[in-house]
Design a protein around this motif. Sequence first.
Motif, PDB file in Angstrom:
ATOM      1  N   LEU A 155      39.241   7.120  32.003  1.00 45.08           N
ATOM      2  CA  LEU A 155      38.873   7.557  31.119  1.00 45.08           C
ATOM      3  C   LEU A 155      38.860   6.510  29.730  1.00 45.08           C
ATOM      4  O   LEU A 155      38.607   6.824  28.852  1.00 45.08           O
ATOM      5  N   ASP A 156      39.677   5.141  30.394  1.00 46.43           N
ATOM      6  CA  ASP A 156      39.483   4.621  29.688  1.00 46.43           C
ATOM      7  C   ASP A 156      38.405   3.836  28.911  1.00 46.43           C
ATOM      8  O   ASP A 156      39.040   2.909  28.369  1.00 46.43           O
ATOM      9  N   PHE A 157      37.782   3.713  28.974  1.00 50.10           N
ATOM     10  CA  PHE A 157      36.300   3.261  29.039  1.00 50.10           C
ATOM     11  C   PHE A 157      35.854   3.358  26.917  1.00 50.10           C
ATOM     12  O   PHE A 157      36.306   4.689  26.658  1.00 50.10           O
ATOM     13  N   PRO A 158      35.452   2.199  26.691  1.00 41.31           N
ATOM     14  CA  PRO A 158      35.112   2.281  25.653  1.00 41.31           C
ATOM     15  C   PRO A 158      33.375   2.854  25.655  1.00 41.31           C
ATOM     16  O   PRO A 158      32.813   2.678  26.044  1.00 41.31           O
ATOM     17  N   THR A 160      30.601   3.989  22.279  1.00 41.06           N
ATOM     18  CA  THR A 160      29.851   4.175  20.237  1.00 41.06           C
ATOM     19  C   THR A 160      28.439   5.382  20.957  1.00 41.06           C
ATOM     20  O   THR A 160      28.486   5.854  21.533  1.00 41.06           O
ATOM     21  N   VAL A 161      28.596   5.467  19.709  1.00 31.75           N
ATOM     22  CA  VAL A 161      28.088   7.301  19.043  1.00 31.75           C
ATOM     23  C   VAL A 161      27.101   6.561  17.868  1.00 31.75           C
ATOM     24  O   VAL A 161      27.329   6.334  17.013  1.00 31.75           O
ATOM     25  N   SER A 162      25.976   7.241  18.257  1.00 35.85           N
ATOM     26  CA  SER A 162      24.570   6.766  17.183  1.00 35.85           C
ATOM     27  C   SER A 162      24.727   7.963  16.932  1.00 35.85           C
ATOM     28  O   SER A 162      24.316   8.941  17.863  1.00 35.85           O
ATOM     29  N   VAL A 163      24.257   8.948  15.948  1.00 35.35           N
ATOM     30  CA  VAL A 163      23.426   9.816  15.283  1.00 35.35           C
ATOM     31  C   VAL A 163      22.635   9.933  14.562  1.00 35.35           C
ATOM     32  O   VAL A 163      22.024   8.966  13.462  1.00 35.35           O
ATOM     33  N   ASN A 164      21.327  10.427  15.520  1.00 34.68           N
ATOM     34  CA  ASN A 164      19.694  10.349  13.925  1.00 34.68           C
ATOM     35  C   ASN A 164      19.893  11.770  13.262  1.00 34.68           C
ATOM     36  O   ASN A 164      19.861  12.220  14.113  1.00 34.68           O
ATOM     37  N   ALA A 165      19.737  12.366  12.723  1.00 35.20           N
ATOM     38  CA  ALA A 165      19.795  12.716  11.984  1.00 35.20           C
ATOM     39  C   ALA A 165      18.488  12.870  10.333  1.00 35.20           C
ATOM     40  O   ALA A 165      18.496  11.629  10.559  1.00 35.20           O
ATOM     41  N   GLU A 166      18.319  14.049   9.803  1.00 39.76           N
ATOM     42  CA  GLU A 166      17.430  13.480   8.630  1.00 39.76           C
ATOM     43  C   GLU A 166      17.837  12.432   7.404  1.00 39.76           C
ATOM     44  O   GLU A 166      18.914  12.559   6.996  1.00 39.76           O
ATOM     45  N   THR A 167      17.270  11.579   6.777  1.00 40.18           N
ATOM     46  CA  THR A 167      17.523  10.936   5.661  1.00 40.18           C
ATOM     47  C   THR A 167      18.353  11.911   4.608  1.00 40.18           C
ATOM     48  O   THR A 167      18.161  12.526   4.211  1.00 40.18           O
ATOM     49  N   GLY A 168      19.248  11.275   4.070  1.00 40.04           N
ATOM     50  CA  GLY A 168      19.944  12.305   3.569  1.00 40.04           C
ATOM     51  C   GLY A 168      20.858  13.343   3.571  1.00 40.04           C
ATOM     52  O   GLY A 168      21.964  13.893   3.018  1.00 40.04           O
ATOM     53  N   TRP A 169      21.044  13.353   5.014  1.00 40.63           N
ATOM     54  CA  TRP A 169      22.121  14.096   5.707  1.00 40.63           C
ATOM     55  C   TRP A 169      23.088  13.412   5.930  1.00 40.63           C
ATOM     56  O   TRP A 169      23.387  12.180   6.047  1.00 40.63           O
ATOM     57  N   LYS A 170      24.386  13.830   5.485  1.00 47.82           N
ATOM     58  CA  LYS A 170      25.895  13.522   5.356  1.00 47.82           C
ATOM     59  C   LYS A 170      26.317  13.707   6.744  1.00 47.82           C
ATOM     60  O   LYS A 170      26.109  14.148   7.365  1.00 47.82           O
ATOM     61  N   ILE A 171      27.387  12.559   7.526  1.00 50.60           N
ATOM     62  CA  ILE A 171      28.262  12.839   8.729  1.00 50.60           C
ATOM     63  C   ILE A 171      29.483  12.185   8.182  1.00 50.60           C
ATOM     64  O   ILE A 171      30.218  11.706   7.783  1.00 50.60           O
ATOM     65  N   THR A 173      33.434  12.331  10.384  1.00 51.21           N
ATOM     66  CA  THR A 173      33.972  12.798  11.545  1.00 51.21           C
ATOM     67  C   THR A 173      35.333  11.740  11.844  1.00 51.21           C
ATOM     68  O   THR A 173      35.174  10.937  10.875  1.00 51.21           O
ATOM     69  N   GLY A 174      36.231  12.058  12.326  1.00 48.91           N
ATOM     70  CA  GLY A 174      37.244  10.654  12.411  1.00 48.91           C
ATOM     71  C   GLY A 174      37.118   9.749  13.207  1.00 48.91           C
ATOM     72  O   GLY A 174      37.727   8.716  12.693  1.00 48.91           O
ATOM     73  N   MET A 175      35.926   9.380  13.720  1.00 45.73           N
ATOM     74  CA  MET A 175      35.217   8.067  14.330  1.00 45.73           C
ATOM     75  C   MET A 175      35.586   7.376  13.750  1.00 45.73           C
ATOM     76  O   MET A 175      35.113   7.376  12.327  1.00 45.73           O
ATOM     77  N   THR A 176      35.585   5.688  14.386  1.00 45.17           N
ATOM     78  CA  THR A 176      35.760   4.813  13.629  1.00 45.17           C
ATOM     79  C   THR A 176      34.399   3.824  13.240  1.00 45.17           C
ATOM     80  O   THR A 176      33.166   4.363  14.288  1.00 45.17           O
ATOM     81  N   SER A 177      33.896   4.142  12.329  1.00 44.04           N
ATOM     82  CA  SER A 177      32.851   3.362  11.880  1.00 44.04           C
ATOM     83  C   SER A 177      32.358   2.156  12.228  1.00 44.04           C
ATOM     84  O   SER A 177      33.100   1.229  12.444  1.00 44.04           O
ATOM     85  N   ALA A 178      31.337   1.610  13.098  1.00 40.76           N
ATOM     86  CA  ALA A 178      30.152   0.668  14.239  1.00 40.76           C
ATOM     87  C   ALA A 178      29.547   0.534  13.066  1.00 40.76           C
ATOM     88  O   ALA A 178      28.796  -0.033  13.834  1.00 40.76           O
ATOM     89  N   PHE A 183      29.262   4.743  15.606  1.00 42.20           N
ATOM     90  CA  PHE A 183      30.871   4.995  15.802  1.00 42.20           C
ATOM     91  C   PHE A 183      31.007   4.928  16.989  1.00 42.20           C
ATOM     92  O   PHE A 183      30.480   4.245  17.990  1.00 42.20           O
ATOM     93  N   ALA A 184      32.612   4.057  17.063  1.00 40.85           N
ATOM     94  CA  ALA A 184      33.495   3.510  18.308  1.00 40.85           C
ATOM     95  C   ALA A 184      34.606   3.900  18.735  1.00 40.85           C
ATOM     96  O   ALA A 184      35.006   5.246  17.566  1.00 40.85           O
ATOM     97  N   ALA A 185      35.216   4.452  20.033  1.00 40.24           N
ATOM     98  CA  ALA A 185      35.842   4.927  20.496  1.00 40.24           C
ATOM     99  C   ALA A 185      36.521   4.313  21.279  1.00 40.24           C
ATOM    100  O   ALA A 185      35.671   3.984  22.307  1.00 40.24           O
ATOM    101  N   SER A 186      37.765   3.791  21.744  1.00 37.92           N
ATOM    102  CA  SER A 186      38.275   3.034  22.992  1.00 37.92           C
ATOM    103  C   SER A 186      38.498   3.480  24.116  1.00 37.92           C
ATOM    104  O   SER A 186      38.699   2.555  25.057  1.00 37.92           O
ATOM    105  N   ASN A 187      39.249   5.286  24.116  1.00 38.30           N
ATOM    106  CA  ASN A 187      38.732   5.517  25.357  1.00 38.30           C
ATOM    107  C   ASN A 187      37.821   6.931  25.132  1.00 38.30           C
ATOM    108  O   ASN A 187      37.780   7.448  24.201  1.00 38.30           O
ATOM    109  N   TYR A 188      37.172   7.922  25.833  1.00 38.70           N
ATOM    110  CA  TYR A 188      37.391   9.095  26.690  1.00 38.70           C
ATOM    111  C   TYR A 188      38.414   9.885  25.557  1.00 38.70           C
ATOM    112  O   TYR A 188      37.403  10.783  24.145  1.00 38.70           O
TER     113      TYR A 188
END
Length: 602
Positions: A155-158, A160-171, A173-178, A183-188
Motif C-alpha cells: 500500500l506504499d504506492f503514490p 494523485t486525486v483530481s476533483v471535478n466539481a462545479e466552478t465556484g465550489w470549494k474543496i 481536504t488534508g491532502m497536499t495540493s498538486a 492533490f497528491a498522497a505518497s501512499n494509500y
Amino acid sequence: MNRKIILLLTVSTGLPHVAAGQSTATSAPVTDISYEVTFTRPNADRRLVSSAMTFTVGGTAPVILSLPVWTPGAYEIANFARNISGFSAEEAGNSLSWDKVDPDTWRVRPRGAGEVTVRFDYQADSLDNAASWSRPDFLLFNGTNLFLYPEGRGLDFPATVSVNAETGWKIVTGMTSAGPRRFAASNYHDLVDMPFFVGQFDLDSAQISGTWVRFATYPSGSVTGGARVAVWEALKRVIPAEVRVFGEVPWTTYSVLQIADLSYGGGSGLEHQNSHVDVLGPGMLGTPVLPSLYAHEIFHAWNVKRLRPSDLWPYRYDQEQPTPLLWISEGITDYYADLAEVRGGVINATEFYAATNDKIAQVAALPPTALEDASLSTWIHPRDGTEYIYYPKGSLAGFLLDIIIRDATDNRRSLDDVMRALYNTDYKSNRGFTSDEWWSAVSRAANGRSFTDFYARYIDGRDPYPWDAVLPLAGLRLARDTVNEPRLGIGSLQDSTGLHVSEVVPGSAAEAAGVKPGDQLLSVGGFSADDPTWSAKFRAKYGHSPEGSPIPILVRRNGQELALAAKLHYVARVESRLAEDRRASAKARRVREGLLRGTILP
Ligand SMILES: [Zn+2]
C-alpha cells in the motif's frame, strides 16, 4: 472511532456486520496510479459521486482491485462496495472484461500493455463520518469509499486525486495540493485518511501553535457570529494544551470539517492524521459538548493516528482489525480531552471533576466489563450497553494511572511522560506499541513500580476501580449518597414520530405492567410524552407517593392505543460526587494541581 458517540440516543444504521473476507489473489503490477472524483449538479441530483482510477499495466495479466470494508477509526465493517453501481473498465477506448473475486474485489483483464481506466458510481447518501453523503450543493467523501487498491502489491504506492466539481465550489481536504483541484498522497494509507468537503460551505482559518487550522462548516450559516468565535476560542485553548503533552505539532495544517443536519441524532467525530469530521444533530451546536468533541478528535492526531497499538499497524482494509488496547486509543484520548479543556481554561476544576464523575456514573450503571474485552468487542457492537464503555472506563483508567505515577514520583512524572515516551520511540520508529511496551513505559514513569496487579484487576479483569485508595493521593474524594427514586424501568428513544420504548428493564414496574420494547409512549402518570419535561413532572408527582401507588400508562402498539396499569416502584441508586478533600496533604495537593495544570513539581 475512532468515533466518539456523544449521546447514547444515537441510532444504529443497522448495516449488516458481515466481513467481506480477504482476497488471497495477487494483482498484476500497476503503476502511475491516479484517481478522479466527479461531483457536479447532475451527480448531486442523483446523490451519486463518480470515481475513476487510471493506471498503467505491462501486459494481459489480470489486475485485481479491492475497496476497503471499513474506515479506520470507525471500528465496524461497513462493506462500502454495496454502494457501487455501474462498474466498468476500458483500455484505449475498448471495454475490458471483468468479474468479482469476492464481494469487494474486482478482477479486470487488460488486452495488453497500456493505460487502463476503471469507473464506478457510488451512492453518497449515508450521513456518517466514515462514509459519503451528498446534498444538492455539497459532498463529504472518504477515500475508503472511492479509491480501489491493487491486491497483494503493498500500500506504499503514490497517487494523485483530481476533483471535478462545479466552478465556484470549494474543496477542503488534508491532502497536499498538486495543482488546481489536484492533490497528491505518497501512499494509500495517507490517501484514504484525508476526507474531502466539496461544494458550498463556510470556511475560515487561524494560526494556532504555529500552524494553520481550518474550520469548514456545512450548511453555510450553521455556525456564525458568536458561535463561530466561541469555536475558535475553544480551539485556541485546547490545541496548545495538547501540543504540550507531546512537545510537537504533528501536522502542517489541520482541518475541522463539520456537518450539522436535522436528521442526525446526537453527535460524533471521526479522527484523521490532519483533520477530523464531526456530524452533529441540531441540538449539539453551541453546547459545551463541542469543545470536548474537538479536543478528543484532535488529540487522536497523536494518539491512534500516529502512536498506535501494534495490532493496528499498519492498517488493513479487507477485514476487522481488533486490538485489546483500544481503551488506550479511545479512553486515554478522552481523558486528555478533559485535561486539555481544564489545562486550557475551557472548563474549571469543578467542571473537570463533574465530567469525571459523569464517567464514574456511566461505568457504574453498566455491567462490569474488562477494558481489554470491551476493546475487542466493539467490532460486533455488544447490545448489553457496554458497546462504548471503553471510552469512559478507559478515560478513568488514565486518570488512575496519572495519579499513581504522580504520587510515586512526588509529581516529578505523569501519564504525559508515558504518552511522550511511546510517541518518541514506537511512532518515530514507524511501528505500533505492544501491551508490554505500554506497561513498561507506565512502570518506568512510576519509578519502577509494578502494575501487574493493577492490570490483572482493572484492565484485564472486572474489579471495581479502587477510588478510595487512589483519589486521596491527589487530594480528592468520592462522596456517595443512596437515593430512592420512583422508576418505571424503561429506556426510550425520541424520533420525529414520537417517544419509543427501546428497552424494558427485567423486574421493573414497566415490565410488570406489560410495556414492550417498540411501544410508542403516549402518556405516563397523566403526563403527555410530548411534553419534554414529563419525566421531571413524573418524579415530582410520584416522588413521595407510597410504593405500589397506581400509575396509568398509555402506549400505542401496532396502531392500537393500549391503557396499561403500572405500580409505583422505588429503586435505590447510588449518587457519587467527586470533590477536593480539604484535609489533603501538601504532596496530594501537588499531585492534584500538577494534573489539572499539566505541570510536574510544584
Ligand atoms: Zn475517539
